[in-house]
Design a protein around this motif. Structure first.
Motif, mmCIF file in Angstrom:
data_model
loop_
_atom_site.group_PDB
_atom_site.id
_atom_site.type_symbol
_atom_site.label_atom_id
_atom_site.label_comp_id
_atom_site.label_asym_id
_atom_site.label_seq_id
_atom_site.Cartn_x
_atom_site.Cartn_y
_atom_site.Cartn_z
ATOM 1 N N LEU A 192 0.833 -1.198 0.000
ATOM 2 C CA LEU A 192 0.000 0.000 0.000
ATOM 3 C C LEU A 192 0.872 1.254 0.000
ATOM 4 O O LEU A 192 1.781 1.379 0.811
ATOM 5 N N VAL A 193 0.609 2.141 -0.955
ATOM 6 C CA VAL A 193 1.350 3.399 -1.011
ATOM 7 C C VAL A 193 0.394 4.554 -0.724
ATOM 8 O O VAL A 193 -0.581 4.751 -1.454
ATOM 9 N N LEU A 194 0.658 5.291 0.360
ATOM 10 C CA LEU A 194 -0.121 6.503 0.624
ATOM 11 C C LEU A 194 0.588 7.641 -0.092
ATOM 12 O O LEU A 194 1.616 8.124 0.363
ATOM 13 N N ASN A 195 0.024 8.043 -1.214
ATOM 14 C CA ASN A 195 0.685 9.052 -2.040
ATOM 15 C C ASN A 195 0.119 10.446 -1.753
ATOM 16 O O ASN A 195 -0.876 10.580 -1.048
ATOM 17 N N ILE A 196 0.728 11.441 -2.371
ATOM 18 C CA ILE A 196 0.338 12.851 -2.194
ATOM 19 C C ILE A 196 0.330 13.213 -0.708
ATOM 20 O O ILE A 196 -0.564 13.891 -0.209
ATOM 21 N N MET A 197 1.334 12.697 -0.002
ATOM 22 C CA MET A 197 1.442 12.966 1.433
ATOM 23 C C MET A 197 1.572 14.456 1.728
ATOM 24 O O MET A 197 1.128 14.928 2.776
ATOM 25 N N ASP A 198 2.199 15.194 0.804
ATOM 26 C CA ASP A 198 2.398 16.622 1.061
ATOM 27 C C ASP A 198 1.065 17.343 1.274
ATOM 28 O O ASP A 198 0.930 18.155 2.189
ATOM 29 N N GLU A 199 0.083 17.013 0.434
ATOM 30 C CA GLU A 199 -1.219 17.676 0.590
ATOM 31 C C GLU A 199 -1.900 17.242 1.883
ATOM 32 O O GLU A 199 -2.521 18.051 2.579
ATOM 33 N N ALA A 200 -1.761 15.955 2.231
ATOM 34 C CA ALA A 200 -2.372 15.456 3.462
ATOM 35 C C ALA A 200 -1.748 16.139 4.670
ATOM 36 O O ALA A 200 -2.446 16.503 5.615
ATOM 37 N N GLU A 201 -0.425 16.322 4.608
ATOM 38 C CA GLU A 201 0.254 16.957 5.737
ATOM 39 C C GLU A 201 -0.160 18.419 5.879
ATOM 40 O O GLU A 201 -0.294 18.938 6.976
ATOM 41 N N ARG A 202 -0.368 19.057 4.732
ATOM 42 C CA ARG A 202 -0.813 20.441 4.791
ATOM 43 C C ARG A 202 -2.190 20.547 5.453
ATOM 44 O O ARG A 202 -2.550 21.568 6.018
ATOM 45 N N LEU A 203 -2.971 19.468 5.351
ATOM 46 C CA LEU A 203 -4.282 19.459 6.001
ATOM 47 C C LEU A 203 -4.161 19.079 7.472
ATOM 48 O O LEU A 203 -5.154 18.946 8.175
ATOM 49 N N GLY A 204 -2.909 18.850 7.914
ATOM 50 C CA GLY A 204 -2.692 18.518 9.311
ATOM 51 C C GLY A 204 -2.861 17.043 9.625
ATOM 52 O O GLY A 204 -2.989 16.661 10.787
ATOM 53 N N MET A 205 -2.882 16.172 8.625
ATOM 54 C CA MET A 205 -3.074 14.743 8.888
ATOM 55 C C MET A 205 -1.752 14.089 9.285
ATOM 56 O O MET A 205 -0.713 14.363 8.702
ATOM 57 N N ARG A 206 -1.804 13.207 10.288
ATOM 58 C CA ARG A 206 -0.620 12.451 10.726
ATOM 59 C C ARG A 206 -0.943 10.974 10.636
ATOM 60 O O ARG A 206 -2.017 10.550 11.041
ATOM 61 N N VAL B 32 -4.875 7.409 11.849
ATOM 62 C CA VAL B 32 -4.810 8.793 11.372
ATOM 63 C C VAL B 32 -5.182 9.770 12.481
ATOM 64 O O VAL B 32 -6.158 9.568 13.193
ATOM 65 N N ARG B 33 -4.367 10.789 12.621
ATOM 66 C CA ARG B 33 -4.663 11.853 13.581
ATOM 67 C C ARG B 33 -4.763 13.178 12.841
ATOM 68 O O ARG B 33 -4.082 13.386 11.847
ATOM 69 N N GLY B 34 -5.576 14.070 13.372
ATOM 70 C CA GLY B 34 -5.644 15.421 12.807
ATOM 71 C C GLY B 34 -6.364 15.463 11.468
ATOM 72 O O GLY B 34 -7.110 14.561 11.121
ATOM 73 N N GLY B 35 -6.121 16.541 10.743
ATOM 74 C CA GLY B 35 -6.742 16.647 9.433
ATOM 75 C C GLY B 35 -7.892 17.629 9.427
ATOM 76 O O GLY B 35 -8.734 17.614 8.541
#
Lengths: 76, 641
Positions: free
Chosen positions: B111-125, B255-258
């Motif tokens: 499993l590859v969680l891609n586009i992590m940069d956008e997820a991180e910008r949303l505050g997701m951990r 998943v935390r945050g977001g």
């Protein structure tokens, strides 16, 4: 069964929690389900014309009235 | 050789990863559904050669469209050693159910969680190791477009060991059915049998077809009926819900945050572009700037002029002619190479000087629109209009691409859901939608006279409306429901725009250059043995009916080989001053509506079958004739030009 209303009764900017999806066609149902429109999902109505734009978590989804009609929500 | 298959929802970055693993190039964009074909390539990963397969995106293993079915069948057929399921990290809740489906099919998933940069910008951990432990498979975070996490993906491929993933259990009724069917089924379904039993309950068409061959089919159908009676909701719904609940549980733990809201200019622009009040002006701006200024003025105007009048006419042509005439003593060979229909003077010149700059600029503009995320917004704005023609907003992609290259666009109609929609879109592409070469030249020729340009636009729009309305009334059925994900607006990477425009250009060029050369050879032969004169004479009465000079017959003959080629011929006629304003308009309208080029007919034949193709070709000829005659008569009564 909780009291629900069709999603199109919500106005722009309002949110609802999905309590059920009823659809005449399996295909329509499957489409909504593949976007995660299932009981418990919180949907915010971003736009109603020319098509509906719904926000679920971080997904923005454009759908037409056919799909919106089949979604039952309770207003939050 | 080990096989790696990339799967996942549309627009999650499978192709970027494919390009990295194989070092080759397939089109990447910010538009769901750009990959309509399976791409295969080879990549060396830590010294070992792998076959890597990129697939069209799908939301679930139960397909809704043809291209989704392509991926599902591929997964069943190919014994993949590793399946890389790519998901958009911020949409993990929605996309994880498909990971579960893949695991239920017993596939070896990474499993590859891609586009992590956008997820991180949303505050997701994310807690990757916990996610990996819960699912029992390797999990990697990546931002492929930013080149992050790609090495880790390679390492995961290299170090992959088959493990036993988690099992997902359903309510008793469903589990009983699974057990029953796995006992009774005789076909070889391998690890898929459990998932197939579930799919059968869910009413999946592909499973239905393969189960029909089973002796126990009727028993299974009865059991399914019995199971269905135990629920208020359809089984499809019940099973999907169970899978989603499992996914939700997992997401809750890892998943935390977001909660961070997206802000900023791009987000604002993205909102404006989808609301009609600002969206329509934006659309007009895109049309004006992208089509009229870039393709029309810059590509078809400035660049064609410069290449044709300066480079070719002054330097290249005289030089080649001189070289050929002095080196080749035979007149016939001279004329084959550099004569009126010569391979060089006609074939190469048309391709390089006239078509290349126009199609090139179009593909560049298209790449920009694709990558910034504008097209889905356009799709939703036009949905209502398209519904009138029996299509829905999704058809906007083939239609817009048709303004670039009709053949490419007919191939892309595969993304439409029903055969009816594919037929209507193909007909519109064949008749009413001019390709970039035609469009560019028409814009260049008519732009001196704004009335003529408006009339041309009016005629083409009218043809679009008539063909759309007619086919909607004739073909039974209703437009399918519209749904489309609206991706965030992104700033396109300039390098990607160039690569993409270049790749499409190369595809186009490799496909058209041979046709151009063969066409000039055919025409040369016809000219040489006098057939051309005879055909021209035959067509002449028709030309007179619409008030065109005999020489215009050639344009339509050329147009039969390729529409752009015909358009280029028209350009020659008009530069030679053989056409008046009214004649130019009539010729331009007729050539736009006239039969599509050979290449497009070939693609139509392949995708839609012979019957549909011939009907459409016939319709195109009728449409061109009616429009030409009508316009001729109209201009006689009302001399607008």
């Amino acid at each position: 069964m909780k009291q629900g209303m069709p999603l199109f009764m919500l106005k722009k900017g309002q949110s609802g929690r999905v309590i059920g999806v009823s659809s005449l066609s399996d295909k329509g149902l499957r489409k909504s389900m593949s976007f995660g429109i299932l009981p418990g999902t919180v949907i915010k109505v971003l736009q109603v014309f020319p098509v509906y734009v719904l926000q679920m978590e971080h997904t923005e989804l454009a759908v037409d009235i056919q799909i919106v009609k089949s979604i039952l929500v309770e207003k939050i | 050789m080990k096989k790696v298959v990339l799967v996942g929802s549309p627009n999650v970055g499978k192709s970027v990863i494919f390009n990295y693993l194989t070092g080759s190039y397939v089109t990447v964009s910010n538009y769901p559904g750009t990959t309509v074909d399976i791409a295969r390539g080879r990549g060396t990963i830590y010294g070992e050669i792998y076959e890597v397969i990129d697939t069209p995106g799908l939301y679930s293993l139960m397909p809704l469209t043809e291209e989704e079915a392509v991926t599902r069948k591929l997964l069943e057929r190919e014994q993949a050693d590793i399946i890389i399921h790519v998901i958009d990290a911020k949409h993990i809740r929605r996309m994880l159910p498909m990971t579960l489906q893949l695991l239920e099919a017993g596939l070896p998933v990474v499993l590859v969680l891609n586009i992590m940069d956008e997820a991180e910008r949303l505050g997701m951990r994310f807690d990757f190791s916990l996610l990996s432990a819960l699912l029992g498979i390797p999990v990697i975070g990546a931002a492929a477009a930013k080149r992050l996490g790609l090495r880790e993906i390679m390492r995961a491929i290299k170090g992959y060991r088959k493990v036993k993933p988690v099992e997902l259990s359903y309510q008793d009724t469903i589990e009983q059915f699974i057990a029953y069917s796995m006992q009774r089924l005789e076909g070889k379904y391998g690890t898929w049998s459990r998932l197939f039993a579930l799919f059968f309950l869910q009413g999946d068409q592909l499973t239905e077809v393969s189960f029909r061959k089973e002796k126990c089919f009727s028993d299974l159908a009865v059991k399914r009926e019995e199971a269905a009676k135990k629920y208020d909701q359809s089984l499809d719904y019940v099973i999907t819900l169970a899978r989603q609940n499992k996914a939700d549980k997992v997401v809750k733990e890892v998943v935390r945050g977001g909660q961070t809201q997206q802000r900023g200019f791009l987000n604002y622009l993205g909102r404006l572009a989808r609301e009609p009040l600002a969206g329509i002006p934006i659309l007009l701006f895109v049309l004006y700037f992208g089509l009229y200024l870039c393709v029309g003025k810059l590509g078809a105007g400035l660049m064609v002029d410069y290449l044709d009048n300066t480079i070719f006419s002054q330097f290249v042509n005289p030089w080649i002619k001189g070289a050929v005439c002095s080196a080749v003593p035979w007149l016939w060979l001279q004329s084959l190479l550099v004569g009126e229909y010569g391979i060089f003077t006609l074939g190469f010149r048309y391709a390089f000087v006239i078509i290349l700059p126009i199609t090139g600029t179009f593909f560049f503009v298209f790449a920009f629109l694709e990558d910034c995320g504008y097209l889905p917004r356009l799709a939703m704005l036009v949905d209502r209009v398209f519904k009138y023609f029996g299509l829905n907003g999704r058809a906007v992609i083939p239609v817009v691409l048709g303004f670039g290259c009709g053949s490419m666009a007919v191939m892309v109609t595969r993304t439409l859901e029903t055969r009816r929609e594919r037929l209507i879109a193909t007909a519109l592409l064949a008749i009413a939608i001019p390709c970039s070469a035609q469009l560019g030249l028409v814009l260049a020729m008519l732009s001196k006279n704004i009335t003529a340009l408006m009339l041309w636009g009016g005629c083409v729009l009218l043809a679009f409306a008539v063909i759309g309305t007619l086919s909607t009334r004739i073909l039974p059925g209703l437009p399918s429901t519209f749904y489309m994900e609206i991706p965030p607006m992104r700033v396109p990477a300039v390098a990607n725009l160039f690569t993409k425009a270049y790749t499409r250009m190369m595809w186009y060029f490799l496909e058209i250059l041979p046709v151009f050369i063969i066409t000039s050879m055919v025409l040369w032969v016809c000219d040489f043995c006098g057939v051309l004169t005879k055909v021209t004479l035959m067509v002449q009465p028709f030309m007179e009916m619409v008030g065109l000079p005999a020489a215009a017959a050639n344009v339509f003959l050329l147009g039969f080989f390729r529409r752009d080629y015909g358009a280029a011929g028209l350009y020659d006629l008009s530069s030679a001053g053989l056409l008046g304003e009214a004649q130019l308009l009539i010729a331009a309208v007729m050539l736009t509506l006239f039969v599509p080029c050979v290449a497009q007919v070939a693609v139509m034949y392949k995708e839609r079958g012979s019957m549909a193709t011939w009907v459409m070709v016939l319709l195109a000829i009728i449409a061109a004739a009616v429009a030409g005659r009508g316009l001729y008569l109209l201009l006689q009564i009302v001399p607008l030009l």
